[in-house]
Design an enzyme around this catalytic site. Structure first.
Site, PDB file in Angstrom:
ATOM      1  N   ARG A 128      11.286  16.831 -29.386  1.00 34.71           N
ATOM      2  CA  ARG A 128      12.039  16.791 -30.641  1.00 34.71           C
ATOM      3  C   ARG A 128      13.471  17.261 -30.430  1.00 34.71           C
ATOM      4  O   ARG A 128      14.408  16.689 -30.991  1.00 34.71           O
ATOM      5  CB  ARG A 128      11.312  17.629 -31.697  1.00 34.71           C
ATOM      6  CG  ARG A 128      10.069  16.944 -32.203  1.00 34.71           C
ATOM      7  CD  ARG A 128       9.185  17.811 -33.070  1.00 34.71           C
ATOM      8  NE  ARG A 128       8.075  17.012 -33.595  1.00 34.71           N
ATOM      9  CZ  ARG A 128       7.075  17.491 -34.315  1.00 34.71           C
ATOM     10  NH1 ARG A 128       7.039  18.782 -34.612  1.00 34.71           N
ATOM     11  NH2 ARG A 128       6.113  16.693 -34.748  1.00 34.71           N
ATOM     12  N   MET A 163       3.723  11.635 -22.217  1.00 32.19           N
ATOM     13  CA  MET A 163       2.759  12.209 -23.154  1.00 32.19           C
ATOM     14  C   MET A 163       2.148  11.070 -23.952  1.00 32.19           C
ATOM     15  O   MET A 163       2.860  10.219 -24.478  1.00 32.19           O
ATOM     16  CB  MET A 163       3.387  13.267 -24.055  1.00 32.19           C
ATOM     17  CG  MET A 163       4.534  12.866 -24.926  1.00 32.19           C
ATOM     18  SD  MET A 163       5.059  14.298 -25.899  1.00 32.19           S
ATOM     19  CE  MET A 163       6.213  13.529 -27.017  1.00 32.19           C
ATOM     20  N   TYR A 206      10.671   8.378 -33.665  1.00 28.98           N
ATOM     21  CA  TYR A 206       9.618   8.919 -32.785  1.00 28.98           C
ATOM     22  C   TYR A 206       9.668  10.434 -32.676  1.00 28.98           C
ATOM     23  O   TYR A 206      10.590  11.076 -33.148  1.00 28.98           O
ATOM     24  CB  TYR A 206       9.586   8.242 -31.426  1.00 28.98           C
ATOM     25  CG  TYR A 206      10.814   8.216 -30.545  1.00 28.98           C
ATOM     26  CD1 TYR A 206      11.933   8.996 -30.772  1.00 28.98           C
ATOM     27  CD2 TYR A 206      10.825   7.366 -29.429  1.00 28.98           C
ATOM     28  CE1 TYR A 206      13.024   8.946 -29.928  1.00 28.98           C
ATOM     29  CE2 TYR A 206      11.918   7.315 -28.588  1.00 28.98           C
ATOM     30  CZ  TYR A 206      13.004   8.111 -28.845  1.00 28.98           C
ATOM     31  OH  TYR A 206      14.092   8.050 -27.999  1.00 28.98           O
ATOM     32  N   GLU A 207       8.598  10.967 -32.092  1.00 24.12           N
ATOM     33  CA  GLU A 207       8.351  12.410 -31.994  1.00 24.12           C
ATOM     34  C   GLU A 207       8.253  13.051 -33.378  1.00 24.12           C
ATOM     35  O   GLU A 207       8.649  14.202 -33.579  1.00 24.12           O
ATOM     36  CB  GLU A 207       9.431  13.106 -31.161  1.00 24.12           C
ATOM     37  CG  GLU A 207       9.713  12.482 -29.815  1.00 24.12           C
ATOM     38  CD  GLU A 207       8.456  12.205 -29.006  1.00 24.12           C
ATOM     39  OE1 GLU A 207       7.419  12.845 -29.250  1.00 24.12           O
ATOM     40  OE2 GLU A 207       8.499  11.325 -28.125  1.00 24.12           O
ATOM     41  N   GLY A 208       7.698  12.322 -34.322  1.00 25.10           N
ATOM     42  CA  GLY A 208       7.605  12.779 -35.701  1.00 25.10           C
ATOM     43  C   GLY A 208       8.803  12.278 -36.480  1.00 25.10           C
ATOM     44  O   GLY A 208       9.938  12.693 -36.218  1.00 25.10           O
TER      45      GLY A 208
END
Length: 594
Positions: free
Chosen positions: A293, A165, A437-439
């Site tokens: 997440r 992604m 990562y991933e927020g």
């Protein structure tokens, strides 16, 4: 570093005694064959693969890293990675919980989550290659056209193609409304994609025949904010075998996960294909992001387990000093360090966080299966609400605790933990990214409090806390569980009051929610783990009454440790939340000096 051993006994406990998946799964359409025997056979096969194939590659791959060739713009993964991936595909694990219509086995996510944990414990950098691919599969399966599904999904399912992604750009990460990558219509239904993406995990490698990039970009005249983002499928190779104009520009030089190719991806008029509706790309990408997440949470869990196993083995072998209460092993030159209270504190912290995280992972996996398969719409919605509420908790609380566990593991080793050859410092380095990562975990906290709690006036939260309230009510007179139920019930009430207080304060000043968010997430995390530990103690007491072994005694002892030594953190969290935003916001920007 001691050899990794998959915690099969604890998987069995969580799945079959605590969550009781067999009470639910066989009644869901398509999961009739998901029996306990099937689960056991898959988990045993995965354990053998992770213990014997992945774990031995972990440290050598960290030392070697990935190699980028600027001339060919190609990446070579560490020795053994490609062969292990081929074996993983041949064993059918890439197809495990995928749609049978595209070659999948149609197994529940409740089965796939323990296998993900094992991969993360054994070799987290390797695990990210199939992990990202499964995310791409999920996004295309949920939002792609029939033609796109037929073109891409069979290859993602059998593992011959992998996926990524592509969100982040050099100037924007969390604030995707700032992204600049452009998508120009070609007039034939395809688009010309141009831009640069960074931090792309598994962005280029030699493990599969093709890489399917899911890329966020803007169409001409699209709105400037996140409402103007679209999602595109951009394959490295087109279906006819021709090379697309999407290339790796370089690899990042990182603190950890060095064996995963974290790439800069350059798109120079690459041909892409719109997935879903125009300007609705972020909603499509969230299918993949939410899975990622949860995958981050599994990384924290898996690395915490690996650190615990390493520290426990070392603590039983390492001789240093005598026990304060007197020599425990007088025949030896010194006692093993496991006799010392502070070492036991570190080991029990690792154990308590890891086993509760495993229970949370199983709970969420089961809810995902219910959300997808249950015939009753209300049951599907309740499951979806629970997953939405607890996904940021799983991502942030599990990774924070995983990093704590990894650090404690290194500490148990003392000076040897700081030396590369022992392997413990790698776990710390590998785990650190999971909080970012991933927020980032701060973003997860804002998502939890702002979007999942306050935005719907606590509807999702009340559904969850109602389950805990029922548990406390049902065990109100249970003398064995009193030491768990009383503090759990008090925390439940306190969280209700604190949530209302934050909501009222944020109506006057929105910074109040931002100031409280991280502490609030940790508070809800402790409520969740406390509830799960109380439930595990309940099961353990019942098993001991019918002849259960020391495994169940250890569960009760660990539950007591959690409530006595870890849960009291909530008192500090409540105090800092009540401190509000003022201590954070009164210092003027220009007074931040050095």
């Amino acid at each position: 570093m001691p050899a990794y051993q998959a915690p099969l006994r604890d998987f069995d406990f969580v799945l079959n005694e605590l969550i009781k998946v067999q009470d639910t799964l066989p009644s869901l359409p398509g999961y009739e064959e998901a029996t306990q025997d099937i689960f056991s056979s898959y988990l045993e096969a995965a354990a053998q693969f992770c213990e014997n194939e992945l774990a031995p590659l972990n440290r050598p791959a960290d030392e070697e890293g990935c190699t980028f060739d600027p001339a060919t713009k190609s990446v070579t993964t560490p020795v053994g990675f490609k062969e292990a991936y081929k074996q993983f595909c041949e064993l059918g694990f890439t197809a495990l919980d995928c749609d049978p219509a595209y070659g999948g086995q149609g197994m529940p996510k409740t089965l796939s989550f323990p296998i993900i944990e094992m991969q993360c414990s054994a070799n987290v950098a390797w695990s990210m290659y199939p992990g990202l691919s499964h995310g791409a599969y999920s996004a295309i399966h949920a939002h792609g056209s029939d033609e796109q599904k037929a073109t891409y999904l069979p290859h993602l399912v059998d593992g011959s193609w992998t996926g990524t992604m592509c969100l982040t750009e050099p100037h924007c990460g969390t604030d995707l409304g700032l992204l600049k990558t452009k998508a120009e219509p070609n007039g034939d239904g395809s688009y010309s994609i141009s831009g640069t993406k960074i931090f792309i995990s598994a962005g280029e490698h030699d493990m599969a025949d093709n890489i399917i990039h899911l890329v966020l970009a803007r169409l001409p005249d699209a709105p400037k904010d996140v409402k103007g983002i679209s999602l595109f499928i951009v394959p490295k190779f087109h279906a006819d075998g021709s090379r697309n104009s999407v290339y790796c520009g370089s690899l990042e030089h990182k603190m950890g996960i060095k064996a995963n190719a974290t790439a800069v991806i350059n798109l120079d008029g690459a041909r892409g294909y719109l997935i879903g509706e125009a300007n609705k790309g972020l909603a499509c990408m969230f299918t993949m992001m939410n899975a990622a997440r949860l995958g981050c949470g599994m990384q924290g869990l898996g690395l915490g387990e690996a650190a615990f196993q390493g520290a426990l083995t070392y603590a039983k072998d390492r001789l240093q000093m005598r026990a304060m209460a007197g020599a425990k092993f007088p025949e030896k030159a010194a006692d093993p360090i496991i006799v010392h209270p502070d070492v036991r504190r570190m080991l029990l912290t690792q154990k308590a966080y890891t086993e509760a995280g495993r229970a949370l992972a199983a709970l969420l996996a089961l809810q995902l299966d219910i959300e997808e398969k249950h015939p009753d719409a209300d049951a599907r919605q309740d499951a979806a609400d629970l997953v939405a509420l607890l996904t940021p908790v799983a991502k942030a609380f599990m990774t924070d605790n995983g990093y704590t566990a990894a650090n404690l593991g290194m500490q148990v080793f003392g000076g040897h933990g700081f030396i590369r050859e022992w392997g413990m410092e790698q776990l710390v380095r590998d785990c650190r990214i999971s909080q970012i990562y991933e927020g980032t975990n701060g973003i997860q906290a804002i998502d939890l409090l702002g979007r999942k709690v306050l935005l719907d006036q606590g509807q999702k939260l009340r559904k969850f806390t109602k389950q805990i309230h029922k548990f406390c009510q049902a065990n109100e007179g249970n003398a064995q569980l009193a030491e768990f139920v009383a503090p759990l019930a008090k925390l439940l009430k306190d969280i209700g009051d604190i949530t209302m207080g934050i909501g009222m304060a944020s109506m006057k000043d929105r910074d109040e929610a931002g100031a409280a968010a991280s502490d609030y997430l940790r508070l809800l995390g402790h409520l969740t783990y406390g509830w799960l530990w109380a439930r595990m103690a309940e099961v353990a007491y019942a098993k001991l009454e019918t002849g259960g072994d020391d495994f169940y005694k250890a569960k009760i002892a660990t539950a007591r440790f959690y409530f006595a030594k870890l849960l009291p953190e909530v008192e500090a969290l409540k105090a800092t939340i009540k401190g509000g935003a003022k201590p954070l916001m009164t210092l003027a920007d220009e007074h931040f000096v050095f």
